[in-house]
Design a protein around this motif. Sequence first.
Motif: not given
Length: 126
Positions: A4-13, A15-20, A47-49
Amino acid sequence: MKREIKFRAWQPQGKRMFEVGDIDFIKEEVMLCHWGWESSNDIDLMQYAGREDKNKRQICEGDIVRTGTDNIGDPEPMIGQVIMREGSWLIENEKKQEAIDLFSEITSREVIGNIFEDKQLLEGKQ
């Protein structure tokens, strides 16, 4: 071999984490989609490990992981950040003095936070 190739992202402005959900390359800029399209210039992508911790939580780059007390062959239990180095997923301690393999068939790993929301965990403050 399928992985599986997955990503998540952190949006500093925000202050939230979300799945891409989707990644699109438009005119030399990477656009990410979750609830709407956002520029990757404003986001930290991780990236998801490809593995889960002992609680079945997905382990991603940037997670803070505690190694188990059932260490066989590992050094003493430690807390460190999940990183990719030279094609391998590692847990690197807070002083960047030591790194061990993220994957182990004989030792448990547990996600206890991430470097964006819980940086104090790397300093041993819980």
